[in-house]
Design a protein around this motif. Structure first.
Motif, PDB file in Angstrom:
ATOM      1  N   GLY A 111       0.846  -1.201   0.111  1.00 25.01           N
ATOM      2  CA  GLY A 111      -0.096   0.000   0.057  1.00 25.01           C
ATOM      3  C   GLY A 111       0.901   1.254  -0.061  1.00 25.01           C
ATOM      4  O   GLY A 111       1.642   1.388   0.804  1.00 25.01           O
ATOM      5  N   GLY A 113      -0.284   4.413   0.092  1.00 26.47           N
ATOM      6  CA  GLY A 113      -1.056   5.695   0.394  1.00 26.47           C
ATOM      7  C   GLY A 113      -0.322   6.416   1.339  1.00 26.47           C
ATOM      8  O   GLY A 113       1.027   6.154   1.742  1.00 26.47           O
ATOM      9  N   ASP A 134       1.889  -1.138  -4.486  1.00 25.57           N
ATOM     10  CA  ASP A 134       0.395  -0.910  -4.677  1.00 25.57           C
ATOM     11  C   ASP A 134      -0.177  -1.277  -6.243  1.00 25.57           C
ATOM     12  O   ASP A 134       0.572  -1.311  -7.035  1.00 25.57           O
ATOM     13  N   LYS A 135      -1.443  -1.459  -6.062  1.00 21.98           N
ATOM     14  CA  LYS A 135      -2.171  -2.211  -6.970  1.00 21.98           C
ATOM     15  C   LYS A 135      -2.524  -1.110  -7.969  1.00 21.98           C
ATOM     16  O   LYS A 135      -2.754  -1.388  -9.209  1.00 21.98           O
ATOM     17  N   SER A 136      -2.668   0.286  -7.610  1.00 23.32           N
ATOM     18  CA  SER A 136      -2.793   1.406  -8.385  1.00 23.32           C
ATOM     19  C   SER A 136      -1.810   1.888  -9.238  1.00 23.32           C
ATOM     20  O   SER A 136      -0.611   1.475  -8.971  1.00 23.32           O
ATOM     21  N   GLY A 141      -3.589   6.876  -2.513  1.00 19.91           N
ATOM     22  CA  GLY A 141      -4.656   6.422  -1.995  1.00 19.91           C
ATOM     23  C   GLY A 141      -5.900   7.398  -2.266  1.00 19.91           C
ATOM     24  O   GLY A 141      -6.032   7.891  -3.357  1.00 19.91           O
ATOM     25  N   PRO A 219      -0.405  -5.604  -7.655  1.00 20.60           N
ATOM     26  CA  PRO A 219      -1.269  -6.082  -6.466  1.00 20.60           C
ATOM     27  C   PRO A 219      -0.684  -7.219  -5.827  1.00 20.60           C
ATOM     28  O   PRO A 219      -0.125  -8.021  -6.258  1.00 20.60           O
ATOM     29  N   ILE A 249      -3.040  -1.040   3.843  1.00 16.98           N
ATOM     30  CA  ILE A 249      -4.256  -1.023   2.816  1.00 16.98           C
ATOM     31  C   ILE A 249      -5.705  -0.995   4.048  1.00 16.98           C
ATOM     32  O   ILE A 249      -5.649  -1.337   4.914  1.00 16.98           O
ATOM     33  N   GLN A 253      -9.587  -4.925   3.299  1.00 15.61           N
ATOM     34  CA  GLN A 253      -8.609  -5.811   2.542  1.00 15.61           C
ATOM     35  C   GLN A 253      -7.371  -6.418   3.328  1.00 15.61           C
ATOM     36  O   GLN A 253      -6.949  -7.259   3.002  1.00 15.61           O
ATOM     37  N   ALA A 254      -7.226  -5.773   4.500  1.00 14.69           N
ATOM     38  CA  ALA A 254      -6.089  -6.130   5.337  1.00 14.69           C
ATOM     39  C   ALA A 254      -6.418  -7.385   5.832  1.00 14.69           C
ATOM     40  O   ALA A 254      -5.567  -8.346   6.233  1.00 14.69           O
ATOM     41  N   GLY A 390      -2.474   2.398   9.074  1.00 13.26           N
ATOM     42  CA  GLY A 390      -3.730   3.052   8.134  1.00 13.26           C
ATOM     43  C   GLY A 390      -4.868   4.066   9.021  1.00 13.26           C
ATOM     44  O   GLY A 390      -4.635   3.870  10.228  1.00 13.26           O
TER      45      GLY A 390
END
Length: 418
Positions: A111, A113, A134-136, A141, A219, A249, A253-254, A390
């Motif tokens: 993650g 973010g 990160d999946k993005s 984030g 991801p 994350i 999802q975590a 987070g």
């Protein structure tokens, strides 16, 4: 299905999709079993008994030296809240922590973010290296900026957080440094201690990520542990081995990743619920004179912001409108184009007239928008080198996400070999 697997299904109370997940888990090669649960409407729908079985079951399946996953699954009900067997230690196939004297600690952060970046930056400041996945396609984030056309800086929208606060000592110092560098500015219309990134909300985070190892469009679908350390997996690919793993994350999802290895951490994540939020973006050819630059709680809108009025933005008339949680939940499955039109009408109601057709109109659905939150806590297990951070570990908001990551980074640094 074998009799052993059927018995396991019966013991855990699984059927259908969840049962198939456990069936896959029993195979030694089935590392990537959590796609199913992560892609579900809510991974928290999984029975808690199933999550209780995951730590030792999945470790057994991940470790090539263990060939009795059914036996481990049978023993799993005797696992206590730390993931250890209450009846006498770890099975032989469950690895111990990597010794501290074997060189520089390798840290993986899932993650990128603000929480993950804060953790990585604190580790870098302590002389340690961290790799973020990160999946993005971009960092930040929910501190996000979206362009109407790729590469066009003129039409951009801060379609995540409209602003952020700076109240704590450490974050206030960081934001002051951003302001000095021209990367952040006060925006008092949103509140006395409100700030925005400049010229976009992601600008200060890009500075925070400077010289960090960030790997985007990666991801992480599973996390396993062996004697060599932690291994991150993306579908059928291995992303590398690390001594320490950080989950940065959203809680929903975590939880599946954490439950493999530390159920107390998973329990903290499972206790959090997220509210969704539909966000709409509009660009107009003329100014909407009836509306102030920022408003809260108007009809079905939780916020509406004249994005073009923020410091350092390109001229124009651009709006970001965010629906409240009730409205967003009711329209959760709607098409984005339909949602954008509905939210345009809601903004028109606030303005008291039908608004002109926008030159640009779009909508984005944030499934994990605002966490229910909990009292601040540190999730760090030094025995196995696993942590989580987070905004969900505080009470939402970007500042708390930064605090969570920063504090975890300090705790990890204190455990690093010297």
């Amino acid at each position: 299905m074998s009799a052993e697997k059927a018995a396991l299904h019966s013991t855990i109370g699984l059927s259908g999709r969840r049962g198939s997940l456990i069936t896959a888990a029993i195979g030694l090669d089935a590392i990537i079993v959590f796609n199913d649960i992560i892609s579900a409407r809510s991974p928290l729908d999984a029975p808690r008994d199933m999550l209780r079985h995951f730590p030792l079951l999945m470790q057994a399946c991940a470790d090539d030296k263990c060939d009795e996953p059914e036996k481990i699954a049978h023993d799993a009900p005797h696992v206590d809240g730390t993931g250890r067997l209450t009846g006498g230690g770890w099975p032989s196939c469950v690895p111990s922590r990597r010794p501290r004297d074997q060189g520089l600690m390798r840290v993986a952060i899932i993650g990128a973010g603000i929480a993950g970046l804060a953790c990585a930056r604190r580790l870098r400041d302590a002389g340690l290296e961290a790799t973020l996945f990160d999946k993005s396609r971009g960092i930040g984030g929910r501190l996000a900026t979206r362009r109407a056309e790729p590469g066009d800086p003129g039409v951009a929208f801060d379609h995540g957080a409209t602003h952020f606060t700076a109240r704590s000592e450490g974050f206030t110092r960081l934001v002051a440094a951003w302001e000095k560098a021209g990367l952040a500015a006060r925006w008092p219309v949103a509140g006395a201690d409100s700030w925005v990134g400049r010229p976009t909300m992601t600008a200060p985070l890009k500075a925070l990520a400077d010289d960090l190892d960030v790997r985007l469009s990666r991801p992480v679908t599973a996390l396993t542990r062996s004697r060599a350390g932690w291994t991150l997996h993306s579908e059928a690919k291995r992303l590398g081995k690390f001594d320490t793993a950080v989950i940065a994350i959203p809680a929903e999802q975590a939880a599946p990743l954490l439950s493999l290895h530390d159920f107390e951490m998973a329990r903290a994540a499972m206790a959090v619920r997220y509210n969704p939020c539909w966000t709409a973006m509009f660009a107009f050819e003329e100014r909407i004179e009836e509306l102030p630059d920022f408003l809260r709680g108007a009809g079905s809108l939780v916020t509406a912001a004249r994005d073009s009025a923020k410091p350092g933005r390109a001229p124009g008339e651009r709006w970001v409108v965010q629906a409240d949680w009730t409205w967003s939940e009711a329209h959760l499955a709607s098409e984005s184009a339909s949602v954008a039109r509905l939210l345009l009408a809601e903004l028109g109601k606030v303005a008291g007239r039908e608004l002109p057709a926008p030159s640009h109109i779009a909508a984005h659905r944030w499934l994990f928008s605002q966490p229910s939150g909990q009292d601040p806590k540190l999730l760090w297990n030094p025995a196995i080198g696993l942590g989580a951070c987070g905004d969900w570990l505080y009470h939402g908001f970007a500042e708390y996400a930064w605090l969570s990551g920063h504090v975890l980074g300090a705790a990890i640094a204190a455990e690093a070999p010297r």
